[in-house]
Design a protein around this motif. Sequence first.
Motif, mmCIF file in Angstrom:
data_model
loop_
_atom_site.group_PDB
_atom_site.id
_atom_site.type_symbol
_atom_site.label_atom_id
_atom_site.label_comp_id
_atom_site.label_asym_id
_atom_site.label_seq_id
_atom_site.Cartn_x
_atom_site.Cartn_y
_atom_site.Cartn_z
ATOM 1 N N MET A 244 0.737 -1.214 0.389
ATOM 2 C CA MET A 244 -0.191 -0.216 0.111
ATOM 3 C C MET A 244 0.438 1.334 -0.316
ATOM 4 S SD MET A 244 -3.094 0.815 3.114
ATOM 5 C CE MET A 244 -3.461 -0.030 2.581
ATOM 6 N N THR A 245 2.257 1.503 0.745
ATOM 7 C CA THR A 245 2.738 2.891 0.649
ATOM 8 C C THR A 245 3.265 2.607 -0.677
ATOM 9 O OG1 THR A 245 4.701 1.312 1.956
ATOM 10 C CG2 THR A 245 2.737 2.014 3.015
ATOM 11 N N VAL B 228 -5.342 18.366 0.498
ATOM 12 C CA VAL B 228 -4.626 18.104 -0.422
ATOM 13 C C VAL B 228 -3.211 17.167 -0.199
ATOM 14 C CG1 VAL B 228 -3.444 18.261 -2.545
ATOM 15 C CG2 VAL B 228 -6.023 19.513 -1.762
ATOM 16 N N GLY B 229 -2.804 16.190 -0.414
ATOM 17 C CA GLY B 229 -1.898 15.065 -0.373
ATOM 18 C C GLY B 229 -2.333 13.660 -0.043
ATOM 19 N N PHE C 71 -1.948 8.421 8.205
ATOM 20 C CA PHE C 71 -0.875 8.779 8.089
ATOM 21 C C PHE C 71 0.012 9.876 6.356
ATOM 22 C CE2 PHE C 71 -0.739 4.576 10.270
ATOM 23 C CZ PHE C 71 -0.377 4.764 11.113
ATOM 24 N N ASN C 72 0.937 10.116 6.581
ATOM 25 C CA ASN C 72 0.877 10.917 5.760
ATOM 26 C C ASN C 72 2.599 9.633 4.834
ATOM 27 O OD1 ASN C 72 0.194 13.711 4.715
ATOM 28 N ND2 ASN C 72 1.994 13.884 7.252
ATOM 29 N N GLU D 162 4.267 5.170 12.383
ATOM 30 C CA GLU D 162 4.719 5.995 11.766
ATOM 31 C C GLU D 162 6.884 5.653 11.391
ATOM 32 O OE1 GLU D 162 3.389 6.323 14.670
ATOM 33 O OE2 GLU D 162 2.147 8.288 13.917
ATOM 34 N N VAL D 163 7.193 5.834 9.879
ATOM 35 C CA VAL D 163 8.602 5.897 10.162
ATOM 36 C C VAL D 163 9.970 6.280 10.977
ATOM 37 C CG1 VAL D 163 10.528 5.282 8.409
ATOM 38 C CG2 VAL D 163 8.174 5.314 7.683
#
Lengths: 162, 162, 162, 162
Positions: free
Chosen positions: C85-86, C133-134, C144-145, C160-161
Amino acid sequence: MTIRIFITGGTFDKEYNELNGQLYFKDTHMQDLLSLGRNRVPVVIKTLMLIDSLDMTPKDREQIVQECRECEEDKIVITHGTDTMTETARGLAENIKNKTIVLTGAMIPIKFGSSDGLFNIGSSLAFVQSLQVGIYVAMNGRCFNWDNVRKNKQTGIFEEVR
Amino acid sequence: MTIRIFITGGTFDKEYNELNGQLYFKDTHMQDLLSLGRNRVPVVIKTLMLIDSLDMTPKDREQIVQECRECEEDKIVITHGTDTMTETARGLAENIKNKTIVLTGAMIPIKFGSSDGLFNIGSSLAFVQSLQVGIYVAMNGRCFNWDNVRKNKQTGIFEEVR
Amino acid sequence: MTIRIFITGGTFDKEYNELNGQLYFKDTHMQDLLSLGRNRVPVVIKTLMLIDSLDMTPKDREQIVQECRECEEDKIVITHGTDTMTETARGLAENIKNKTIVLTGAMIPIKFGSSDGLFNIGSSLAFVQSLQVGIYVAMNGRCFNWDNVRKNKQTGIFEEVR
Amino acid sequence: MTIRIFITGGTFDKEYNELNGQLYFKDTHMQDLLSLGRNRVPVVIKTLMLIDSLDMTPKDREQIVQECRECEEDKIVITHGTDTMTETARGLAENIKNKTIVLTGAMIPIKFGSSDGLFNIGSSLAFVQSLQVGIYVAMNGRCFNWDNVRKNKQTGIFEEVR
């Protein structure tokens, strides 16, 4: 009158492994099903194995026969994978002549929302109480004598041989 | 061999009305349950009424008796509210001597996630196929003769009278 | 404001094949989920593919980017297998700068009784409506971004990373 | 960031009483829902009351306002019966100016198989994380400002006032 329930695995008890996306066995869900059905028939549950019936060996079948012969109850329900259910039934029929034994299973794991497992365990407990001595396969509302049933590989449905 | 299923209502078929928060009857869910159980026994379903069994009148019971007598099948399952199930069983026993009739129901509506309905319909279809002529009440894995069963009002459980 | 929903497959839409005991794709269950949630947000659903995200090719990802770019809606939810997904999120972030896109999925197929799918689609539709937006990944209540999320292979949990 | 969840009852948490066939409150099912959704957002759950929102008194609403004001979290989700949800929202808006509060509920009890509860709690947790300070009602995928929402009594659907 207490009914003995033996667990051997099969689709019935398969679960989904979130980490690798595979189906696997963890525990039997028989007690959950009986609670859901508000079952009031005295039962004793014993897990013999938790395997796919395609992986069942002659030694596994010997163990099932032996457990059925040695338990004190003379009414027994066995959950079993559908692929070789009739083979185990034959082994039981050749060795046990004085008990009522019903083999059952499920087409869909009972952890899925749409399983036939609760229906099948309900009917199996009823058949084992009301049928005379013999070895039977009960699936999807029907009950077959062990020597007149096969699983149709194309449709997945249990049917008479003749 | 075809089994006749008569629907009369009861907890079995109750639904939740989103607009007023009350339980009510809309339709029977018998066909959904049989599909879920992948039922393979030939059945004919007829809805006679959809009522709470506390609201069942002598006229309603006459209708049930008449339908059971006149249908061509001699194996019949009736879904029924649990509160007066034994009363209807008595009326059937007094009037019908040549058929196997099993009354069943549910403690929890089958539209709820945790209903015993699928278990009960599975066992009822099994009992009606394997028991001799007579009138029976099948609930929660057990099967009672019509003249030896009552619903315990305190516990909600069906039990022998003597 | 209409939200675009793109379906790509993943655990989300997997089903159990009764005949061979394998998990497979037949159809998306998105409409069923939205009906269950009584969703009132206008949506347009389009199935782009129904595949395991480990089988997703660069060409598949190009197609997803293109569909997101060309659709008229500027709020998009994408169902996607969790394993990659990422990676798809990164591809979207590199190419699309003027839309709010939320990728989501499920740890358990939604046809199973115990799936997180309904929870995830509920939260994804909410995040896509309220975030600027993102490109985002929304799983299990969190959002998560795209450039600060990974799936922990040991636990199966998104984190999170840094 | 921890989210506070206050439970007040409503359709959300109603259960079926097997003994008398009535709907009633026993406990909240919030923890079960969060587990089902595999929720990873830190939450603290507190049950304030378990009542039908038609039975909610001014004193009950005062308590809700006070709990929201005094808790240390500034993001709050409240489960609430749908009939007077907007009334409680107004009371909160008049008294609390520095927190994000989302009221939500369900059209069908979450103990029923077909509840919208999991969808609603998923979207509410998402809205409360991403919306600015204010009082909101989130139902069925949509989120309304407290002063622009009503429950349509005919359809049961939440809609804008203007």
